[in-house]
Scaffold this motif. Structure first.
Motif, PDB file in Angstrom:
ATOM      1  N   ASP A  26       0.905  -1.171   0.042  1.00  0.00           N
ATOM      2  CA  ASP A  26       0.035  -0.120   0.039  1.00  0.00           C
ATOM      3  C   ASP A  26       0.795   1.191   0.035  1.00  0.00           C
ATOM      4  OD1 ASP A  26       0.876  -0.485   2.383  1.00  0.00           O
ATOM      5  OD2 ASP A  26      -1.191  -0.001   3.568  1.00  0.00           O
ATOM      6  N   HIS A  51       3.732  -5.195   3.109  1.00  0.00           N
ATOM      7  CA  HIS A  51       2.579  -6.140   3.591  1.00  0.00           C
ATOM      8  C   HIS A  51       2.677  -7.482   2.802  1.00  0.00           C
ATOM      9  CE1 HIS A  51       0.766  -2.994   6.339  1.00  0.00           C
ATOM     10  NE2 HIS A  51       0.843  -2.195   5.163  1.00  0.00           N
ATOM     11  N   ARG A 111      -5.599 -12.525   2.136  1.00  0.00           N
ATOM     12  CA  ARG A 111      -5.687 -11.077   1.527  1.00  0.00           C
ATOM     13  C   ARG A 111      -6.779 -11.057   0.359  1.00  0.00           C
ATOM     14  NH1 ARG A 111      -3.596  -6.608   3.216  1.00  0.00           N
ATOM     15  NH2 ARG A 111      -1.909  -6.916   5.141  1.00  0.00           N
ATOM     16  N   ARG A 114     -10.170 -11.878   1.759  1.00  0.00           N
ATOM     17  CA  ARG A 114     -10.747 -10.953   2.386  1.00  0.00           C
ATOM     18  C   ARG A 114     -11.173  -9.713   1.532  1.00  0.00           C
ATOM     19  NH1 ARG A 114      -7.366  -6.792   6.444  1.00  0.00           N
ATOM     20  NH2 ARG A 114      -6.231  -6.520   4.391  1.00  0.00           N
ATOM     21  N   THR A 144      -5.052  -3.902   0.153  1.00  0.00           N
ATOM     22  CA  THR A 144      -4.871  -3.622   1.524  1.00  0.00           C
ATOM     23  C   THR A 144      -6.067  -2.790   1.826  1.00  0.00           C
ATOM     24  OG1 THR A 144      -3.776  -1.667   1.538  1.00  0.00           O
ATOM     25  CG2 THR A 144      -2.457  -3.693   1.630  1.00  0.00           C
ATOM     26  N   ARG A 145      -6.400  -2.569   3.209  1.00  0.00           N
ATOM     27  CA  ARG A 145      -7.388  -1.756   3.578  1.00  0.00           C
ATOM     28  C   ARG A 145      -7.050  -0.321   3.177  1.00  0.00           C
ATOM     29  NH1 ARG A 145      -8.509  -2.336   9.883  1.00  0.00           N
ATOM     30  NH2 ARG A 145      -6.531  -3.098   9.630  1.00  0.00           N
ATOM     31  N   SER A 146      -5.766   0.257   2.949  1.00  0.00           N
ATOM     32  CA  SER A 146      -5.651   1.409   2.416  1.00  0.00           C
ATOM     33  C   SER A 146      -6.101   1.628   1.036  1.00  0.00           C
ATOM     34  CB  SER A 146      -4.129   1.518   2.361  1.00  0.00           C
ATOM     35  OG  SER A 146      -3.379   1.424   3.420  1.00  0.00           O
ATOM     36  N   PHE A 165     -10.743   4.970   8.064  1.00  0.00           N
ATOM     37  CA  PHE A 165     -10.562   3.894   8.924  1.00  0.00           C
ATOM     38  C   PHE A 165     -11.505   4.076  10.109  1.00  0.00           C
ATOM     39  CE2 PHE A 165      -6.968   2.915   6.494  1.00  0.00           C
ATOM     40  CZ  PHE A 165      -6.726   1.610   6.515  1.00  0.00           C
ATOM     41  N   HIS A 261       4.432   5.403   3.753  1.00  0.00           N
ATOM     42  CA  HIS A 261       3.363   5.077   2.762  1.00  0.00           C
ATOM     43  C   HIS A 261       3.327   5.776   1.550  1.00  0.00           C
ATOM     44  CE1 HIS A 261       2.042   2.329   5.879  1.00  0.00           C
ATOM     45  NE2 HIS A 261       1.450   1.647   4.884  1.00  0.00           N
ATOM     46  N   GLN A 265      -0.713   8.724   4.166  1.00  0.00           N
ATOM     47  CA  GLN A 265      -0.326   8.541   5.475  1.00  0.00           C
ATOM     48  C   GLN A 265       1.033   9.751   5.485  1.00  0.00           C
ATOM     49  OE1 GLN A 265       0.286   4.954   7.224  1.00  0.00           O
ATOM     50  NE2 GLN A 265      -1.075   3.861   5.565  1.00  0.00           N
TER      51      GLN A 265
HETATM   52  P1  AMP Z   1      -4.396  -4.390   6.192  1.00  0.00           P
HETATM   53  O1  AMP Z   1      -3.081  -4.801   6.407  1.00  0.00           O
HETATM   54  O2  AMP Z   1      -4.885  -4.581   4.784  1.00  0.00           O
HETATM   55  O3  AMP Z   1      -5.556  -4.464   7.017  1.00  0.00           O
HETATM   56  O4  AMP Z   1      -4.296  -2.658   6.128  1.00  0.00           O
HETATM   57  C1  AMP Z   1      -3.690  -2.236   6.913  1.00  0.00           C
HETATM   58  C2  AMP Z   1      -2.998  -0.704   6.778  1.00  0.00           C
HETATM   59  O5  AMP Z   1      -3.997   0.131   6.799  1.00  0.00           O
HETATM   60  C3  AMP Z   1      -1.916  -0.292   7.619  1.00  0.00           C
HETATM   61  O6  AMP Z   1      -0.814  -0.680   7.264  1.00  0.00           O
HETATM   62  C4  AMP Z   1      -1.851   1.097   7.360  1.00  0.00           C
HETATM   63  O7  AMP Z   1      -1.357   1.275   6.117  1.00  0.00           O
HETATM   64  C5  AMP Z   1      -3.490   1.481   6.988  1.00  0.00           C
HETATM   65  N1  AMP Z   1      -3.965   1.923   8.170  1.00  0.00           N
HETATM   66  C6  AMP Z   1      -4.727   1.488   9.156  1.00  0.00           C
HETATM   67  N2  AMP Z   1      -5.204   2.040  10.119  1.00  0.00           N
HETATM   68  C7  AMP Z   1      -5.243   3.528   9.557  1.00  0.00           C
HETATM   69  C8  AMP Z   1      -5.510   4.784   9.748  1.00  0.00           C
HETATM   70  N3  AMP Z   1      -6.124   4.922  10.929  1.00  0.00           N
HETATM   71  N4  AMP Z   1      -5.163   5.818   9.035  1.00  0.00           N
HETATM   72  C9  AMP Z   1      -4.734   5.488   7.698  1.00  0.00           C
HETATM   73  N5  AMP Z   1      -4.233   4.337   7.473  1.00  0.00           N
HETATM   74  C10 AMP Z   1      -4.645   3.277   8.279  1.00  0.00           C
END
Ligand code: AMP
Ligand code: MN
Ligand code: MN
Ligand code: MN
Length: 294
Positions: A26, A51, A111, A114, A144-146, A165, A261, A265
């Motif tokens: 990400d 990741h 991943r 998910r 990723t969630r990003s 988030f 990142h 971020q």
């Molecule tokens: P994942 O591993 O897919 O669950 O994604 C996790 C990633 O999301 C982390 O490594 C961060 O880069 C990003 N992340 C998690 N929490 C936050 C947050 N509060 N604000 C911005 N990015 C976040």
């Protein structure tokens, strides 16, 4: 002699940065651009820690060679420990090691599964074609969630990643999907079998009580954990003191880790991390001592 544990808020910046992301997960920058930016920021030793992926390491290694910067092959692995998600960074790994490759394959499959489930939830929030779009943003790297945060921002649903988030993607929120990642023992096993050092990432970011934290650090050490991130991109002096205390108490070396990142971020800057407090054993020095191997 200076007080061993004192850390001024204006402590010297470190030329070492052992935690950074590229487009293999990400991060905003591709591995070569990441190396160029790190070199500009004065970083002399950089670990690429995407990741659950080592896909960026070859091209980062080539760019680092050209830039005269030392690249540490790394990875940031997702772990489930007592129902919580933790991140463990592997440093100085052989990216081609078979055991690690098996672990990464499993993590990458998880991943993908998910991401489909998150996409379904994000679609319900009003973003159509969420999986394909997240996959497009990831451009061959890990989803990723990003990436879903970016979709929510682009759709005008959230203003920035923090809000995405907090409102949607964090544990318990509408687009969160619980996942059982591999456990600590397996994860450390993969890192060790690849010849790497295992470092507990961003320890102050876990919401965890004192007793459970003690249990975690004891287990982490007993399973072969080597280090803990003491100076992170967002650490203040008090957090550095706390993590330095944990490093001493549990016999772990300290790491310096921006968790860079890129623009999503902006608070984590390359080359912007405080140097390790004096008196803390250094993971970077251990990597230096094994120079011939990496
Ligand atoms: P994942 O591993 O897919 O669950 O994604 C996790 C990633 O999301 C982390 O490594 C961060 O880069 C990003 N992340 C998690 N929490 C936050 C947050 N509060 N604000 C911005 N990015 C976040
Ligand atoms: Mn990330
Ligand atoms: Mn992390
Ligand atoms: Mn990270």
């Amino acid at each position: 002699m200076a007080e061993r544990t004192s850390v001024a808020p204006t402590a010297a910046r470190s030329a070492v940065d052992l935690h950074a992301h590229s487009t293999a997960s990400d991060g905003e920058l591709d591995p070569a651009a990441l190396i160029a930016q790190a070199a500009l920021a004065g970083v002399r030793m950089l670990a690429l820690t995407d990741h659950d992926s080592v896909a960026g390491i070859d091209s980062a290694q080539q760019a680092a060679h050209a830039a005269g910067l030392r690249l540490i092959a790394g990875v940031e692995l997702s772990v489930t420990w007592e129902q919580r998600t933790l991140h463990v960074v592997g440093l100085g790994i052989d990216p081609d090691a078979a055991g690690l490759a098996d672990g990464l394959k499993r993590l990458q499959q998880q991943r993908q599964i998910r991401a489909r489930a998150i996409a379904a939830k994000v679609e319900r929030l009003g973003v159509s074609g969420a999986y394909a779009r997240a996959e497009g943003l990831a451009a061959g790297g890990q989803i990723t969630r990003s990436h879903f945060a970016r979709l929510l921002i682009d759709a005008g649903i959230c203003r920035d990643a923090k809000r995405a988030f907090r409102r949607y993607l964090a544990n318990g929120k509408p687009a969160y999907v619980a996942t059982q990642w591999p456990d600590l023992e397996q994860t450390l096993g993969w890192i060790k079998s690849a010849g790497g050092l295992a470092v507990l990432a961003h320890p102050r970011r876990y919401t965890i009580g004192t007793t459970a934290r003690g249990r975690l650090l004891t287990q982490f050490r007993a399973l072969g954990g080597d280090g803990i991130e003491v100076c992170c991109g967002t650490s203040d002096a008090a957090e550095i003191q706390t993590s330095a205390g944990e490093a001493r108490e549990y016999g772990l070396a300290g790491s310096v880790a921006s968790d860079f990142h890129g623009r999503l971020q902006p608070w984590n800057r390359l080359g912007g991390v405080a140097a390790l407090p004096q008196g803390i054993a250094s993971i970077a020095e251990r990597l230096d001592a094994c120079r011939a191997r990496y």
